[in-house]
Design an enzyme around this catalytic site. Structure first.
Site, PDB file in Angstrom:
ATOM      1  N   GLU A  19       0.920  -1.192   0.051  1.00 22.96           N
ATOM      2  CA  GLU A  19       0.100  -0.128  -0.141  1.00 22.96           C
ATOM      3  C   GLU A  19       0.733   1.284   0.056  1.00 22.96           C
ATOM      4  O   GLU A  19       0.498   2.292  -0.419  1.00 22.96           O
ATOM      5  CB  GLU A  19      -0.817   0.098   1.225  1.00 22.96           C
ATOM      6  N   HIS A  22       1.490   2.287  -3.567  1.00 20.27           N
ATOM      7  CA  HIS A  22       0.314   3.138  -4.234  1.00 20.27           C
ATOM      8  C   HIS A  22       0.285   4.480  -3.730  1.00 20.27           C
ATOM      9  O   HIS A  22       0.144   5.423  -4.346  1.00 20.27           O
ATOM     10  CB  HIS A  22      -0.998   2.240  -3.595  1.00 20.27           C
TER      11      HIS A  22
END
Length: 420
Positions: A19, A22
């Site tokens: 994550e 991202h």
């Protein structure tokens, strides 16, 4: 308890770095990231820094980065709605108070006639103290709406995911799996720095206390020149001769600190997978070098990437069995086995899982990163994006099917490991 801790640390690290990829590239593209979450479900921990809320959620089955524009924006100010406005030093609207306006005595109350929080950033309405005249109020790029005391930053269109160029959107999605490969690469480098990188020199590595080599007087660092008068040029030669001669006396000519010595060693017999071989209790030689550690990081990452693709090929070729898949329960059981082998095996296991997570997320399946990249590829070919509602429906169905598959795999793991 050590297995539980190892599982939580490994799984948490894999999701965190995925994550994080991202998040980093979304922010680099100028996308407003509302939340960075580890886990799903109710919030256990929450902390806001800058524009982003960082949360840990109850169910440790993944994570997400909530980017502005991916979901419908929270607030729609319809005509007739009464709101309170607070202004910044530039006299732009800084806060839009949706309810409990009495708690903000300095706010200016207006009845909304029109509001554009995405493009023109303006709110028009009738001020409470001037009800017969309509006024337009410019809105700050970083303005927030306030509802029940909770502030939510608005997302002008230029801060939304879909406003960015195709390469930037694709990179923000691809960065998650990419970060898993980078994590594995660095873990393999750390292992190589701590353990050393195996070499093919005919030099003895660590000597086990209960092995034939220790009993015969061999020491770590001894350089093997000949065995039974056969010239030795590599560690592979040493291993081959020892394996072929269990319970046979072998004459080692070694060099120790520049002095040659002859030592007799009798390999012990051991049976592995039905084959009887000789062993003397010596590990392969290693070299601790930053350059070779980096090379080992590349080599190991490539090797395990290739192995996982081979296994995927086996699944696709029709030799599929539900037992070939593992969910959280199966991974936990495997982690328990690895933990008993030592910290280096745990680190290697984490790196392999990271590569596996990266590859799985790149598969062109709905709801996965690869599925979103597939829609971007279609957009590149068509020259225009797929209808967002249709794409959202495909991802929703894909997510539901993936959750169903996870339930099936998890139940199968429980049966295999605990009920059989």
């Amino acid at each position: 308890m050590s297995t539980v801790i190892a599982f939580i640390v490994i799984f948490g690290a894999l999701v965190f770095f995925h994550e994080l990829g991202h998040l980093i590239f979304a922010k680099r593209a100028g996308i407003l990231c509302r939340e960075f979450a580890i886990g799903f479900g109710p919030k256990v921990f929450s902390h806001k820094k800058g524009e982003t809320i960082y949360t840990i959620r109850l169910l440790p089955i993944g994570g997400f980065v909530r980017m502005a524009g991916e979901d419908p924006e929270v607030v729609e100010l319809k005509p007739g709605y009464r709101v309170g406005l607070l202004f910044d030093k530039e006299n732009k609207v800084d806060k839009i108070i949706l309810n409990n306006k009495e708690k903000y005595p300095h706010c200016r109350i207006i009845e909304v006639e029109h509001a554009d929080l995405e493009h023109k950033l303006v709110i028009k309405g009738y001020p409470e103290d001037e009800e017969d005249s309509i006024k337009a109020f410019p809105i700050s790029q970083t303005a927030v709406t306030v509802e029940n005391g909770v502030e939510t930053q608005i997302a002008p269109y230029n801060r939304q995911f879909n406003s960015k160029s195709l390469p930037k959107r694709a990179m923000a999605i691809f960065a998650g799996p990419m970060m898993n490969f980078i994590l594995a690469f660095f873990v393999f480098i750390v292992i190589a720095l701590l353990q050393g990188v195996p070499t093919n020199e005919p030099k003895l590595g660590e000597i086990t206390a209960d092995g034939a080599a220790n009993a015969a007087g061999l020491l770590k660092g001894d350089i093997v020149q000949t065995i039974n008068d056969a010239e030795i040029s590599s560690w592979s030669d040493v291993v081959e001769i020892i394996r072929k001669n269990p319970n046979e006396n072998l004459d080692f000519l070694i060099s120790r600190d520049g002095v040659e010595q002859e030592i007799k060693v009798t390999p012990k017999e051991q049976t592995i997978e039905g084959e009887t071989i000789g062993i003397i209790g010596v590990y392969s030689p290693v070299e601790k070098s930053p350059v070779k550690a980096v090379s080992a990081g590349f080599t190991e990452t490539y090797f395990w990437t290739k192995q996982i693709f081979v296994m995927l090929g086996t699944l696709i070729s029709g030799q599929f069995s539900i037992d070939m898949l593992s969910g959280p329960v199966g991974i936990y059981v495997s982690t328990d086995t690895v933990v008993q082998s030592g910290i280096y095996y745990v680190m290697k296991w984490a790196a392999i899982l990271s590569i596996n997570l990266g590859i799985m997320n790149l598969l062109p399946l709905p709801a996965l990163d690869g599925g979103r990249l597939m829609f971007f590829a279609v957009e590149a070919v068509r020259g225009k994006p797929v209808d967002r509602h249709k794409e959202g429906l495909v991802h929703f169905i894909g997510f539901a099917l993936l959750m169903l598959l996870m339930l099936v795999v998890t139940w199968n793991d429980i049966q295999r490991f605990f009920l059989d």
